[in-house]
Design an enzyme around this catalytic site. Structure first.
Site, PDB file in Angstrom:
ATOM      1  N   THR A 162      -8.219  -1.019  12.279  1.00  0.00           N
ATOM      2  CA  THR A 162      -9.117   0.054  11.966  1.00  0.00           C
ATOM      3  C   THR A 162     -10.240   0.380  13.149  1.00  0.00           C
ATOM      4  OG1 THR A 162     -10.851   1.118  10.688  1.00  0.00           O
ATOM      5  CG2 THR A 162     -10.497  -1.343  10.364  1.00  0.00           C
ATOM      6  N   TYR A 196     -15.953  -4.273   4.420  1.00  0.00           N
ATOM      7  CA  TYR A 196     -14.735  -3.719   4.866  1.00  0.00           C
ATOM      8  C   TYR A 196     -14.095  -4.005   6.509  1.00  0.00           C
ATOM      9  CZ  TYR A 196     -10.910  -0.667   6.143  1.00  0.00           C
ATOM     10  OH  TYR A 196      -9.604   0.206   6.839  1.00  0.00           O
ATOM     11  N   GLY A 255       0.818  -1.148  -0.038  1.00  0.00           N
ATOM     12  CA  GLY A 255       0.135   0.145  -0.015  1.00  0.00           C
ATOM     13  C   GLY A 255       0.848   1.354  -0.113  1.00  0.00           C
ATOM     14  N   TYR A 301     -14.234  -8.985  -3.425  1.00  0.00           N
ATOM     15  CA  TYR A 301     -13.074  -8.496  -3.454  1.00  0.00           C
ATOM     16  C   TYR A 301     -12.493  -7.505  -2.323  1.00  0.00           C
ATOM     17  CZ  TYR A 301      -8.924  -5.826  -5.021  1.00  0.00           C
ATOM     18  OH  TYR A 301      -7.506  -5.216  -5.171  1.00  0.00           O
ATOM     19  N   LYS A 308     -11.518  -6.543   7.705  1.00  0.00           N
ATOM     20  CA  LYS A 308     -10.329  -6.279   8.814  1.00  0.00           C
ATOM     21  C   LYS A 308     -10.475  -6.954   9.893  1.00  0.00           C
ATOM     22  CE  LYS A 308      -7.961  -2.690   6.792  1.00  0.00           C
ATOM     23  NZ  LYS A 308      -6.736  -2.552   6.616  1.00  0.00           N
TER      24      LYS A 308
HETATM   25  P1  NAP Z   1      -5.639   4.158   0.726  1.00  0.00           P
HETATM   26  O1  NAP Z   1      -5.222   5.578   0.683  1.00  0.00           O
HETATM   27  O2  NAP Z   1      -6.661   3.739   0.114  1.00  0.00           O
HETATM   28  O3  NAP Z   1      -4.429   3.467   0.260  1.00  0.00           O
HETATM   29  C1  NAP Z   1      -4.640   1.866  -0.160  1.00  0.00           C
HETATM   30  C2  NAP Z   1      -3.182   1.261  -0.659  1.00  0.00           C
HETATM   31  O4  NAP Z   1      -3.621   0.009  -0.813  1.00  0.00           O
HETATM   32  C3  NAP Z   1      -2.841   2.071  -2.138  1.00  0.00           C
HETATM   33  O5  NAP Z   1      -1.546   2.060  -2.374  1.00  0.00           O
HETATM   34  C4  NAP Z   1      -3.346   0.849  -3.006  1.00  0.00           C
HETATM   35  O6  NAP Z   1      -2.764   0.784  -4.237  1.00  0.00           O
HETATM   36  C5  NAP Z   1      -3.293  -0.459  -2.344  1.00  0.00           C
HETATM   37  N1  NAP Z   1      -3.678  -1.572  -2.626  1.00  0.00           N
HETATM   38  C6  NAP Z   1      -5.262  -1.666  -2.641  1.00  0.00           C
HETATM   39  N2  NAP Z   1      -5.423  -3.043  -3.253  1.00  0.00           N
HETATM   40  C7  NAP Z   1      -4.214  -3.659  -3.493  1.00  0.00           C
HETATM   41  C8  NAP Z   1      -3.852  -5.162  -3.844  1.00  0.00           C
HETATM   42  N3  NAP Z   1      -4.906  -5.939  -4.136  1.00  0.00           N
HETATM   43  N4  NAP Z   1      -2.572  -5.412  -4.192  1.00  0.00           N
HETATM   44  C9  NAP Z   1      -1.696  -4.323  -3.619  1.00  0.00           C
HETATM   45  N5  NAP Z   1      -1.990  -3.006  -3.166  1.00  0.00           N
HETATM   46  C10 NAP Z   1      -3.227  -2.928  -3.248  1.00  0.00           C
HETATM   47  O7  NAP Z   1      -5.306   3.823   2.139  1.00  0.00           O
HETATM   48  P2  NAP Z   1      -4.682   4.527   3.627  1.00  0.00           P
HETATM   49  O8  NAP Z   1      -5.886   5.880   3.883  1.00  0.00           O
HETATM   50  O9  NAP Z   1      -3.431   5.083   3.383  1.00  0.00           O
HETATM   51  O10 NAP Z   1      -4.858   3.576   4.536  1.00  0.00           O
HETATM   52  C11 NAP Z   1      -3.894   2.454   4.597  1.00  0.00           C
HETATM   53  C12 NAP Z   1      -4.289   1.194   5.359  1.00  0.00           C
HETATM   54  O11 NAP Z   1      -4.774   1.713   6.688  1.00  0.00           O
HETATM   55  C13 NAP Z   1      -5.405   0.661   4.596  1.00  0.00           C
HETATM   56  O12 NAP Z   1      -5.245  -0.710   5.025  1.00  0.00           O
HETATM   57  C14 NAP Z   1      -6.745   1.160   5.461  1.00  0.00           C
HETATM   58  O13 NAP Z   1      -7.822   0.236   5.591  1.00  0.00           O
HETATM   59  C15 NAP Z   1      -6.129   1.061   6.874  1.00  0.00           C
HETATM   60  N6  NAP Z   1      -6.687   2.323   7.679  1.00  0.00           N
HETATM   61  C16 NAP Z   1      -7.073   3.536   7.141  1.00  0.00           C
HETATM   62  C17 NAP Z   1      -7.342   4.619   8.226  1.00  0.00           C
HETATM   63  C18 NAP Z   1      -7.475   5.760   7.494  1.00  0.00           C
HETATM   64  O14 NAP Z   1      -8.357   6.651   8.064  1.00  0.00           O
HETATM   65  N7  NAP Z   1      -6.888   6.495   6.331  1.00  0.00           N
HETATM   66  C19 NAP Z   1      -7.797   4.114   9.360  1.00  0.00           C
HETATM   67  C20 NAP Z   1      -7.767   2.921   9.816  1.00  0.00           C
HETATM   68  C21 NAP Z   1      -7.030   2.049   8.926  1.00  0.00           C
HETATM   69  P3  NAP Z   1      -3.354   1.571  -5.348  1.00  0.00           P
HETATM   70  O15 NAP Z   1      -2.796   2.967  -5.266  1.00  0.00           O
HETATM   71  O16 NAP Z   1      -2.700   0.804  -6.558  1.00  0.00           O
HETATM   72  O17 NAP Z   1      -4.815   1.565  -5.488  1.00  0.00           O
HETATM   73  N1  GDD Z   2     -17.008   8.845   1.810  1.00  0.00           N
HETATM   74  C1  GDD Z   2     -18.063   9.831   1.970  1.00  0.00           C
HETATM   75  N2  GDD Z   2     -18.668  10.486   0.828  1.00  0.00           N
HETATM   76  N3  GDD Z   2     -18.541   9.567   3.145  1.00  0.00           N
HETATM   77  C2  GDD Z   2     -19.721  10.429   3.697  1.00  0.00           C
HETATM   78  C3  GDD Z   2     -20.369  11.218   2.629  1.00  0.00           C
HETATM   79  C4  GDD Z   2     -19.838  11.319   1.156  1.00  0.00           C
HETATM   80  O1  GDD Z   2     -20.416  11.947   0.322  1.00  0.00           O
HETATM   81  N4  GDD Z   2     -21.277  11.958   3.158  1.00  0.00           N
HETATM   82  C5  GDD Z   2     -21.220  11.173   4.515  1.00  0.00           C
HETATM   83  N5  GDD Z   2     -20.205  10.665   4.813  1.00  0.00           N
HETATM   84  C6  GDD Z   2     -20.017   9.963   5.959  1.00  0.00           C
HETATM   85  C7  GDD Z   2     -19.921   8.440   5.870  1.00  0.00           C
HETATM   86  O2  GDD Z   2     -21.281   7.844   5.705  1.00  0.00           O
HETATM   87  C8  GDD Z   2     -19.156   8.155   7.185  1.00  0.00           C
HETATM   88  O3  GDD Z   2     -19.981   7.928   8.321  1.00  0.00           O
HETATM   89  C9  GDD Z   2     -18.238   9.337   7.286  1.00  0.00           C
HETATM   90  O4  GDD Z   2     -18.815  10.279   6.605  1.00  0.00           O
HETATM   91  C10 GDD Z   2     -16.655   9.201   6.862  1.00  0.00           C
HETATM   92  O5  GDD Z   2     -16.648   8.220   5.843  1.00  0.00           O
HETATM   93  P1  GDD Z   2     -15.259   8.168   4.918  1.00  0.00           P
HETATM   94  O6  GDD Z   2     -14.579   9.706   5.048  1.00  0.00           O
HETATM   95  O7  GDD Z   2     -15.538   7.388   3.698  1.00  0.00           O
HETATM   96  O8  GDD Z   2     -14.632   7.442   5.992  1.00  0.00           O
HETATM   97  P2  GDD Z   2     -14.961   6.160   6.777  1.00  0.00           P
HETATM   98  O9  GDD Z   2     -15.129   6.440   8.265  1.00  0.00           O
HETATM   99  O10 GDD Z   2     -15.966   5.317   6.292  1.00  0.00           O
HETATM  100  O11 GDD Z   2     -13.602   5.109   6.556  1.00  0.00           O
HETATM  101  C11 GDD Z   2     -12.175   5.640   6.927  1.00  0.00           C
HETATM  102  O12 GDD Z   2     -11.791   5.491   8.108  1.00  0.00           O
HETATM  103  C12 GDD Z   2     -11.842   3.973   8.623  1.00  0.00           C
HETATM  104  C13 GDD Z   2     -11.266   4.221   9.934  1.00  0.00           C
HETATM  105  O13 GDD Z   2     -12.502   4.602  10.835  1.00  0.00           O
HETATM  106  C14 GDD Z   2     -11.368   4.798   5.814  1.00  0.00           C
HETATM  107  O14 GDD Z   2     -10.169   5.459   5.852  1.00  0.00           O
HETATM  108  C15 GDD Z   2     -11.186   3.277   6.332  1.00  0.00           C
HETATM  109  O15 GDD Z   2     -10.352   2.595   5.468  1.00  0.00           O
HETATM  110  C16 GDD Z   2     -10.759   3.224   7.568  1.00  0.00           C
HETATM  111  O16 GDD Z   2     -10.378   2.267   8.183  1.00  0.00           O
END
Ligand code: NAP
Ligand code: GDD
Length: 349
Positions: A130, A155, A9, A100, A159
């Protein structure tokens, strides 16, 4: 000897910040990238292009759903630390591509752990767990390492598997394997389909006259939003301890999506006045009464996580980790970055 890290990632938001952090600590950083039909390395292009990282930053084609590539890469590079960040990470999208998501976000973790175990590589392992694991237990707050899990999406369920298989490999094989249970963390590099970036980008586009209004889903959802740059430091710290363990990283503050919208428009001098309720709720510029925000049910999810608030006290105590950027600073950083980015585009076109 320089330490060697492998990041899955690496092209994602966290992968890019973690790469910068590890390179600044003189690691050799290897990353797994998928083949894209067009680019895909925007967030790390500055590292690829930087001559000083020529012998320190390496990319390998692979895919976390493909155990052959994982095993070959692990065997070849013999990493000291593996950060498993790859996932289909969008909760809403996971309802559209559930199978997927199970493969890329769940089963992939056992493929990586087995690649490490079967190749007998002595490495430390970080799993990107997460706050979505807590999902549907709003009465329990703030959520800590002891809070029971109740995922509410494909998702979250994927996880959950990754979380437990990481614990299982630690307990069964004595692997140094940690779960970082991270609450939402954002940045100017956040994917444009996550709500914070969708908002900051829309504010910039509305100000530049490129967009009329912003349509959102659930405005009442509450999230504990921090800055991604702070959170990758926590990931690194988990792997520097004497013993493997699981840690929550969070800010211990929660805000609604509506709060984020208000703060983002505030940054450009627009105060939002809200009228109506539910799907009829709308946000107007309080000075001009122009419609700026409405609700579109197409952004609702089949099941919603309504409330997240994290308790990071274990990480603060044991890792000496603390977030540096607060909510207001995060919103400002994101809106400013999108305004600057659009300014650049306008200057060249
Ligand atoms: P992100 O921006 O969506 O990045 C996801 C990464 O995973 C990208 O590099 C993507 O590659 C790669 N990937 C997806 N499917 C793959 C596959 N089949 N094989 C190889 N690489 C693949 O996510 P992020 O926000 O950096 O988050 C990083 C991790 O932390 C994720 O596992 C996410 O679920 C977890 N997480 C995120 C948050 C948050 O708030 N950001 C919170 C808790 C946990 P491509 O660029 O090719 O798509
Ligand atoms: N994406 C999105 N788009 N979310 C919306 C929208 C919209 O137009 N309007 C309202 N929301 C609300 C979603 O329903 C959710 O309750 C909240 O905004 C945050 O949505 P996202 O920003 O898509 O993030 P997430 O909380 O569902 O998931 C992210 O955080 C997780 C950790 O708690 C992702 O980064 C996950 O990968 C991560 O695990």
């Amino acid at each position: 000897m320089k330490k060697i890290a492998l990041i899955t990632g690496i092209t994602g938001q966290d992968g890019s910040y973690l790469s910068e952090l590890l390179l600044s600590k003189d690691y050799k950083v290897h990353g797994i990238v998928r083949r894209h039909s067009f680019k895909g390395t925007e967030r790390i292009q500055h590292l690829i292009d930087d001559a000083k990282y020529k012998d320190k930053f390496f990319l390998h084609y692979g895919d976390v759903t493909d155990s052959c590539s994982l095993s070959n890469i692990i065997r070849e590079i013999q990493p000291d630390e593996v950060y498993n960040l790859a996932a289909q990470s969008h909760v809403g999208v996971s309802f559209k591509v559930p199978e997927y998501t199970a493969e890329a976000t769940g089963v992939s973790t056992i493929k990586l752990l087995e690649a490490i175990r079967q190749n007998k590589v002595d490495t430390k392992f970080y799993q990107a767990s997460t706050s979505e694991l807590f999902g549907g237990i709003p009465s329990t707050a703030p959520q800590s390492e002891k809070t029971p899990f109740y995922p509410k999406s494909p998702y979250g369920a994927a996880k959950l598997y990754s979380y437990w298989i990481t614990v299982n490999y630690r307990e069964s094989y004595g692997m140094f394997a940690c779960n970082g249970i991270l609450f939402n963390h954002e940045s100017p590099r956040r994917g444009e389909d996550f709500v914070t970036r969708k908002i900051s980008l829309a504010v910039a586009n509305i100000i530049k006259g490129n967009q009329e209004k912003l349509s959102l889903g659930n405005l009442n959802a509450k999230r504990d939003w921090g800055f991604a740059g702070d959170y990758v430091e926590g990931m690194y710290l988990m792997l520097q301890q004497d013993n493997p363990d699981d840690y929550v990283l969070a800010t211990n503050e929660t805000h609604t999506v509506r709060d984020f919208v208000n703060a983002a428009f505030d940054e450009v001098g627009i105060k939002i006045k809200w009228r109506g309720e539910g799907i009829n709720e709308k946000g107007y510029d309080s000075k001009t009464d122009k419609l700026l925000i409405d609700v579109n049910p197409k952004f609702f999810r089949p099941a919603e996580v309504e409330f997240l608030l994290g308790d990071p006290s274990k990480a603060e105590k044991i890792l000496n980790w603390k977030r540096k950027v607060n909510f207001e600073e995060l919103v400002k950083m994101m809106v400013r970055a999108d305004l600057n980015q659009l300014k650049k585009i306008f200057e060249v076109t």
